[in-house]
Design a protein around this motif. Structure first.
Motif, short mmCIF file in Angstrom:
data_model
loop_
_atom_site.label_atom_id
_atom_site.label_comp_id
_atom_site.label_asym_id
_atom_site.label_seq_id
_atom_site.Cartn_x
_atom_site.Cartn_y
_atom_site.Cartn_z
N VAL A 39 0.85 -1.24 -0.02
CA VAL A 39 -0.02 -0.19 0.01
C VAL A 39 1.04 1.18 0.10
N ASN A 40 0.64 2.26 -0.92
CA ASN A 40 1.16 3.32 -1.10
C ASN A 40 0.58 4.67 0.11
N VAL A 41 1.13 4.78 0.97
CA VAL A 41 0.65 5.57 1.88
C VAL A 41 0.93 7.12 1.94
N THR A 42 0.13 8.03 1.63
CA THR A 42 0.53 9.68 1.65
C THR A 42 -0.17 10.18 2.68
N PRO A 43 0.74 10.80 3.54
CA PRO A 43 0.17 11.66 4.71
C PRO A 43 0.02 13.04 4.08
N VAL A 44 -1.09 13.53 4.07
CA VAL A 44 -1.37 14.98 3.54
C VAL A 44 -2.25 15.89 4.81
N ASP A 45 -1.79 17.10 4.69
CA ASP A 45 -2.57 17.95 5.60
C ASP A 45 -3.64 18.81 5.07
N GLU A 46 -3.63 18.83 3.75
CA GLU A 46 -4.68 19.29 2.91
C GLU A 46 -5.31 18.54 1.92
N PRO A 47 -6.48 18.44 1.37
CA PRO A 47 -6.71 17.69 0.25
C PRO A 47 -5.85 17.86 -0.72
N ALA A 48 -5.59 16.59 -1.49
CA ALA A 48 -4.48 16.40 -2.40
C ALA A 48 -5.01 15.86 -3.54
N THR A 49 -4.24 16.22 -4.69
CA THR A 49 -4.51 15.52 -6.04
C THR A 49 -4.05 14.27 -5.92
N PRO A 50 -5.00 13.24 -6.20
CA PRO A 50 -4.69 11.68 -6.22
C PRO A 50 -3.67 11.10 -7.38
N ARG A 51 -3.16 10.21 -7.12
CA ARG A 51 -2.17 9.46 -7.64
C ARG A 51 -2.94 9.22 -9.07
N GLU A 52 -2.10 8.92 -10.40
CA GLU A 52 -2.83 8.80 -11.40
C GLU A 52 -2.98 7.22 -11.46
N SER A 53 -1.95 6.45 -11.13
CA SER A 53 -1.91 5.23 -11.15
C SER A 53 -1.61 4.36 -9.91
N GLY A 54 -1.67 3.11 -9.82
CA GLY A 54 -1.23 2.35 -8.84
C GLY A 54 -2.24 1.20 -8.33
N ASP A 55 -1.96 0.09 -7.40
CA ASP A 55 -2.79 -0.78 -7.10
C ASP A 55 -3.59 -0.65 -5.82
N PHE A 56 -2.92 -0.17 -4.75
CA PHE A 56 -3.57 0.29 -3.71
C PHE A 56 -2.96 1.49 -2.99
N HIS A 57 -3.81 2.54 -2.70
CA HIS A 57 -3.54 3.68 -1.96
C HIS A 57 -4.11 4.25 -1.02
N CYS A 58 -3.23 4.78 -0.06
CA CYS A 58 -4.14 5.55 1.21
C CYS A 58 -3.48 6.79 1.48
N LEU A 59 -4.64 7.74 1.47
CA LEU A 59 -4.06 9.13 1.87
C LEU A 59 -4.68 9.12 3.37
N VAL A 60 -3.68 9.44 4.12
CA VAL A 60 -4.05 9.68 5.49
C VAL A 60 -3.71 11.10 5.95
N THR A 61 -5.02 11.62 6.60
CA THR A 61 -4.96 13.02 6.76
C THR A 61 -5.79 13.34 8.06
N TRP A 62 -5.86 14.70 8.57
CA TRP A 62 -6.72 14.93 9.96
C TRP A 62 -8.06 14.57 9.67
N HIS A 63 -8.62 14.17 10.85
CA HIS A 63 -10.15 13.76 10.90
C HIS A 63 -11.04 14.72 10.22
N GLU A 64 -10.70 16.25 10.14
CA GLU A 64 -11.77 16.99 9.97
C GLU A 64 -11.36 17.39 8.34
N LYS A 65 -10.47 16.73 7.94
CA LYS A 65 -9.98 16.96 6.26
C LYS A 65 -10.55 15.78 5.53
N ALA A 66 -10.87 14.69 6.37
CA ALA A 66 -10.98 13.48 5.66
C ALA A 66 -12.09 13.39 4.52
N PRO A 67 -13.37 13.88 5.07
CA PRO A 67 -14.57 14.13 4.13
C PRO A 67 -14.14 14.75 2.75
N GLU A 68 -13.45 15.80 2.91
CA GLU A 68 -12.96 16.40 1.64
C GLU A 68 -12.12 15.62 0.69
#
Length: 105
Positions: A39-68
């Motif tokens: 799993v490629n894991v990307t910690p982000v403080d703000e909403p980020a542009t998702p990767r273009e490709s991959g198999d499994f990806h997880c964006l990790v952010t603060w709880h209040e930013k997760a819905p966005e």
């Protein structure tokens, strides 16, 4: 992508380690591996542009930013399995999977 704070990256690493993954850092990204799954894991403080490709990806952010972050991924509709983890300051977290994803840890 937005700048990553060290505590967010550390919390992401701790979550995946607790789930039984072997975690390696690759710059801002984390690579979590367990059995055959990587799993490629990307910690982000703000909403980020998702990767273009991959198999499994997880964006990790603060709880209040997760819905966005989740909404941005849903609009982008990437061709890989993804999840968003929203972390609270106390370390508690919630996982949001892609719609209709058949994900197993």
């Amino acid at each position: 992508m937005a700048t990553v704070t060290t505590p967010l990256a550390e919390k992401a690493e701790a979550i995946f380690t607790d789930l039984g993954y072997v975690v390696e850092r690759d710059g801002r990204e984390l690579r979590a591996q367990r059995k055959w799954r990587v799993v490629n894991v990307t910690p982000v403080d703000e909403p980020a542009t998702p990767r273009e490709s991959g198999d499994f990806h997880c964006l990790v952010t603060w709880h209040e930013k997760a819905p966005e972050v989740r909404d941005r991924l849903q609009r982008r509709d990437p061709d890989y399995e993804w999840a968003v983890i929203g972390i609270e300051e106390n370390g508690e977290y919630e996982v949001c999977h892609a719609p209709d994803a058949n994900v197993s840890a």
